[in-house]
Design a protein around this motif. Structure first.
Motif, short mmCIF file in Angstrom:
data_model
loop_
_atom_site.label_atom_id
_atom_site.label_comp_id
_atom_site.label_asym_id
_atom_site.label_seq_id
_atom_site.Cartn_x
_atom_site.Cartn_y
_atom_site.Cartn_z
N VAL A 282 0.84 -1.19 0.00
CA VAL A 282 0.00 0.00 0.00
C VAL A 282 0.88 1.25 0.00
O VAL A 282 2.06 1.20 0.37
CB VAL A 282 -0.95 0.03 1.23
N ASN A 283 0.29 2.38 -0.43
CA ASN A 283 1.00 3.66 -0.47
C ASN A 283 0.84 4.40 0.85
O ASN A 283 -0.07 4.11 1.63
CB ASN A 283 0.45 4.52 -1.60
N ASP A 284 1.71 5.37 1.08
CA ASP A 284 1.55 6.21 2.26
C ASP A 284 0.23 6.98 2.16
O ASP A 284 -0.09 7.53 1.10
CB ASP A 284 2.72 7.20 2.35
N PRO A 285 -0.57 7.02 3.23
CA PRO A 285 -1.90 7.64 3.15
C PRO A 285 -1.88 9.14 2.89
O PRO A 285 -2.85 9.69 2.36
CB PRO A 285 -2.52 7.33 4.51
N ILE A 286 -0.79 9.83 3.24
CA ILE A 286 -0.71 11.27 3.01
C ILE A 286 0.08 11.60 1.75
O ILE A 286 -0.36 12.38 0.91
CB ILE A 286 -0.08 11.99 4.23
N TYR A 287 1.23 10.97 1.57
CA TYR A 287 2.13 11.36 0.50
C TYR A 287 2.08 10.44 -0.71
O TYR A 287 2.79 10.67 -1.69
CB TYR A 287 3.55 11.48 1.04
N ALA B 175 5.42 18.92 4.56
CA ALA B 175 4.48 20.03 4.47
C ALA B 175 3.04 19.66 4.80
O ALA B 175 2.22 20.54 5.05
CB ALA B 175 4.54 20.63 3.07
N TYR B 176 2.71 18.37 4.85
CA TYR B 176 1.30 17.99 5.01
C TYR B 176 1.09 16.98 6.13
O TYR B 176 0.20 16.16 6.09
CB TYR B 176 0.78 17.45 3.66
N GLY B 177 1.96 17.04 7.12
CA GLY B 177 1.83 16.16 8.26
C GLY B 177 2.84 15.03 8.24
O GLY B 177 3.57 14.83 7.27
N ALA B 178 2.85 14.29 9.32
CA ALA B 178 3.82 13.20 9.47
C ALA B 178 3.49 12.03 8.55
O ALA B 178 2.32 11.68 8.36
CB ALA B 178 3.84 12.72 10.92
N MET B 179 4.51 11.46 7.97
CA MET B 179 4.34 10.26 7.16
C MET B 179 4.01 9.08 8.06
O MET B 179 4.41 9.05 9.24
CB MET B 179 5.63 9.99 6.39
N ASP B 180 3.28 8.11 7.56
CA ASP B 180 2.99 6.92 8.34
C ASP B 180 4.30 6.25 8.73
O ASP B 180 5.21 6.09 7.91
CB ASP B 180 2.13 5.95 7.52
N GLU B 181 4.42 5.88 9.98
CA GLU B 181 5.68 5.34 10.49
C GLU B 181 6.05 4.02 9.82
O GLU B 181 7.20 3.58 9.87
CB GLU B 181 5.60 5.15 12.00
N GLU C 274 -0.27 12.96 -8.22
CA GLU C 274 -0.12 12.10 -7.05
C GLU C 274 -0.79 12.66 -5.79
O GLU C 274 -0.56 12.17 -4.69
CB GLU C 274 1.37 11.91 -6.77
N CYS C 275 -1.61 13.71 -5.92
CA CYS C 275 -2.28 14.27 -4.75
C CYS C 275 -3.15 13.21 -4.07
O CYS C 275 -3.81 12.41 -4.75
CB CYS C 275 -3.19 15.43 -5.16
N THR C 276 -3.17 13.19 -2.76
CA THR C 276 -4.05 12.29 -2.01
C THR C 276 -5.19 13.10 -1.40
O THR C 276 -5.17 14.34 -1.39
CB THR C 276 -3.28 11.59 -0.88
N ASP C 277 -6.17 12.40 -0.86
CA ASP C 277 -7.31 13.11 -0.28
C ASP C 277 -6.94 13.83 1.02
O ASP C 277 -7.75 14.57 1.57
CB ASP C 277 -8.49 12.15 -0.05
N LYS C 278 -5.72 13.64 1.51
CA LYS C 278 -5.23 14.36 2.68
C LYS C 278 -4.58 15.68 2.29
O LYS C 278 -4.16 16.46 3.16
CB LYS C 278 -4.21 13.51 3.45
N GLN C 279 -4.48 15.94 0.98
CA GLN C 279 -3.82 17.15 0.49
C GLN C 279 -4.84 17.98 -0.30
O GLN C 279 -4.74 18.12 -1.52
CB GLN C 279 -2.62 16.76 -0.39
N SER C 280 -5.81 18.52 0.39
CA SER C 280 -6.93 19.20 -0.27
C SER C 280 -6.47 20.40 -1.08
O SER C 280 -7.03 20.69 -2.14
CB SER C 280 -7.96 19.65 0.77
N VAL C 281 -5.44 21.11 -0.63
CA VAL C 281 -4.95 22.27 -1.36
C VAL C 281 -4.43 21.87 -2.74
O VAL C 281 -4.55 22.63 -3.71
CB VAL C 281 -3.87 23.01 -0.55
N CYS C 282 -3.89 20.68 -2.83
CA CYS C 282 -3.40 20.16 -4.10
C CYS C 282 -4.57 19.78 -5.00
O CYS C 282 -4.58 20.09 -6.20
CB CYS C 282 -2.50 18.95 -3.84
N LEU C 283 -5.56 19.13 -4.45
CA LEU C 283 -6.72 18.71 -5.23
C LEU C 283 -7.50 19.89 -5.79
O LEU C 283 -8.18 19.77 -6.82
CB LEU C 283 -7.63 17.84 -4.37
#
Length: 496
Positions: free
Chosen positions: A162-167, A215-221, A313-322
């Motif tokens: 799976v991909n990182d949920p934020i990045y 810039a958009y929060g911590a990456m999943d550990e 590659e924008c995710t739904d956690k990066q609303s400014v990008c979307l």
């Protein structure tokens, strides 16, 4: 070398194989695209040589009839196959223009060139594949470079990667105006001395990766940081033309022949069909078009028919990008890179020629070739093939080529592991055997280029000494060589 063959039904296309074909039991196989006379010719000409007193016939023409004899300068990897038609050269040149094209962010007055990002790693294909060759590591303070990190981990509950949920799947280190780039990549090294049997030492550099300014929060550990440097482009159409059966012939996942090498094919599922994965460092892409489309989307944030998101590659956690503007124009096509443009880039990528080999009859090169074979490097770096008569393009059909790869996945040991696999089958320690053709001109084309998947090796000898896993015995053979033998081995590789 392994010569176990897989039965492939004659009615099945050489490009696409059903899942049931892959499940066939191991039996004797004969290529369905060849008549009996050609089967014997191919068997003889592709057999491993046992004589190293002189060059083999046609060895200098490593890309078959399309091999380029143009000057061996910085443009050595940018020449069209010499056997394409005049009309095809026009298509090649148009594709070349698109490959070099710099894209811009939206909105822009140049509507045929906008849509970049919002996050990206490069503004053109050429920015990563420098002069159609290898990329390089970023210099201090350099945000955009032919280097990137893929992200993710294996979800044991879901049973897949799976991909990182934020990045997302790939970290983008550049953004369009008004947005912050995802992060800054930091690379450091620790020295690892290696001593040869004759007492000579070299120092390898072990890389360490970290991120800052997230810039958009911590990456999943759990996310792994998997570094990649863009590979060279030459010969991709010929690699696509290798018969599926010849790749499967060398598969030996259970090491039945006991040589310690257990390569296996990457298998990419597409609906009801399964195709061999051939491209990408972990053989995750079945064709050049798929590889090109994924690069447009992941590296530049450009939508296309295979990757239709106009937010890259924008995710739904990066609303400014979307919410950022995109470059899709209905009058120009359905996507930021419409199919006609994707097709031109694919054609260009398929028809970049291999340069003619150098010094094939040189005594030291022949000595190095003998050592390469003697160390069993050919178990993975299979020297030659005759391409399929059913290849999509006429110029790629029935060509004797010398790529030095089996196109299979191999466990290369913990030292080269990046911890990130792919749902086509590769795990975190496995890599597709990279083709060696053209490797001797790597630094001629891009003087900043280095070797291996993440560019950690400054020299070919360093790259060899990073080999582990299935390649550990071959590496040890090189470690035991005398200085003169090591020099001959490198001289051979530099002739490719």
């Amino acid at each position: 070398m392994r010569f176990t063959y897989i039965i492939i039904a004659a009615a099945v296309s050489s490009a696409v194989l059903s899942a049931s074909v892959f499940a066939q039991s191991i039996q004797t196989y004969e290529r369905s695209d060849l008549n009996d006379k050609d089967k014997e010719r191919v068997r003889k000409i592709t057999a491993l040589t046992t004589s190293f007193e002189k060059a083999e016939k046609y060895e200098a023409m490593q890309g078959g009839a399309g091999t380029s004899k143009s000057p061996l300068d910085r443009n050595a990897f940018s020449q069209p196959q010499s056997n394409i038609s005049f009309a095809d050269r026009e298509q090649f040149n148009l594709g070349n223009g698109l490959f070099r094209k710099f894209w811009v962010s939206s909105p822009a007055t140049t509507q045929v060139s906008d849509g970049l990002g919002p996050f990206f790693n490069a503004r053109s294909c050429q920015s990563c594949h420098v002069k159609d060759g290898r990329g390089n590591l970023p210099a201090d303070g350099e945000a955009a470079s032919p280097f990137f990190l893929q992200l993710g981990w294996y979800d044991s509950d879901a049973g897949h990667w799976v991909n990182d949920p934020i990045y997302g799947k790939q970290l983008q280190t550049v953004a369009v105006p008004g947005l912050k780039a995802e992060a800054v990549v930091n690379i450091s090294y620790t020295p690892e001395p290696v001593e040869f049997a004759d007492g000579e030492q070299i120092v390898l550099r072990k890389p360490h990766y970290s991120l800052s300014d997230l810039a958009y929060g911590a990456m999943d550990e759990r996310s792994q940081l998997a570094p990649k440097v863009a590979p060279q482009m030459v010969g991709m159409g010929l690699l696509a033309a290798i018969a599926d059966e010849d790749i499967l012939a060398n598969e030996d996942p259970d090491d039945r022949d006991g040589d310690g090498v257990s390569g296996r094919a990457s298998r990419v599922t597409e609906g009801q069909n399964t195709r061999l994965g051939r491209f990408g460092l972990k053989a995750a892409m079945p064709g050049v078009r798929e590889q090109s489309a994924a690069a447009f989307a992941g590296d530049m944030g450009l939508s296309n028919s295979l990757h239709p998101s106009n937010s890259g590659e924008c995710t739904d956690k990066q609303s400014v990008c979307l919410q950022a503007p995109h470059g899709e124009q209905a009058r120009l096509g359905a996507h930021e890179v419409p199919d006609p443009l994707l097709d031109l880039v694919t054609f260009y990528s398929n028809n970049l020629a291999l340069p003619v080999r150098r010094d094939v009859s040189d005594a030291q090169v022949l000595q190095g070739k003998s050592l390469f074979y003697g160390a069993n490097c050919t178990a993975c770096h299979v020297p030659k093939y005759v391409t399929s008569r059913l290849a999509d393009d006429k110029q790629h059909q029935f060509q004797l080529i010398w790529p030095y790869t089996d196109m299979l996945l191999h466990d290369m040991g913990e030292g080269l592991a990046d911890g990130l696999g792919h749902n086509s089958g590769a795990n975190g320690r496995e890599w597709r055997t990279p083709p060696l053709w053209g490797i001797g001109l790597t630094k001629t084309v891009n003087e900043r280029a280095t070797f291996l998947h993440d560019g950690r090796a400054n020299t070919l000898l360093e790259a060899i000494m990073w080999h582990g896993g299935e390649a550990e015995p071959a590496k040890e053979s090189v470690r035991q060589m005398s200085a003169s033998d090591r020099a001959a081995l490198i001289k051979f590789l530099e002739s490719l």
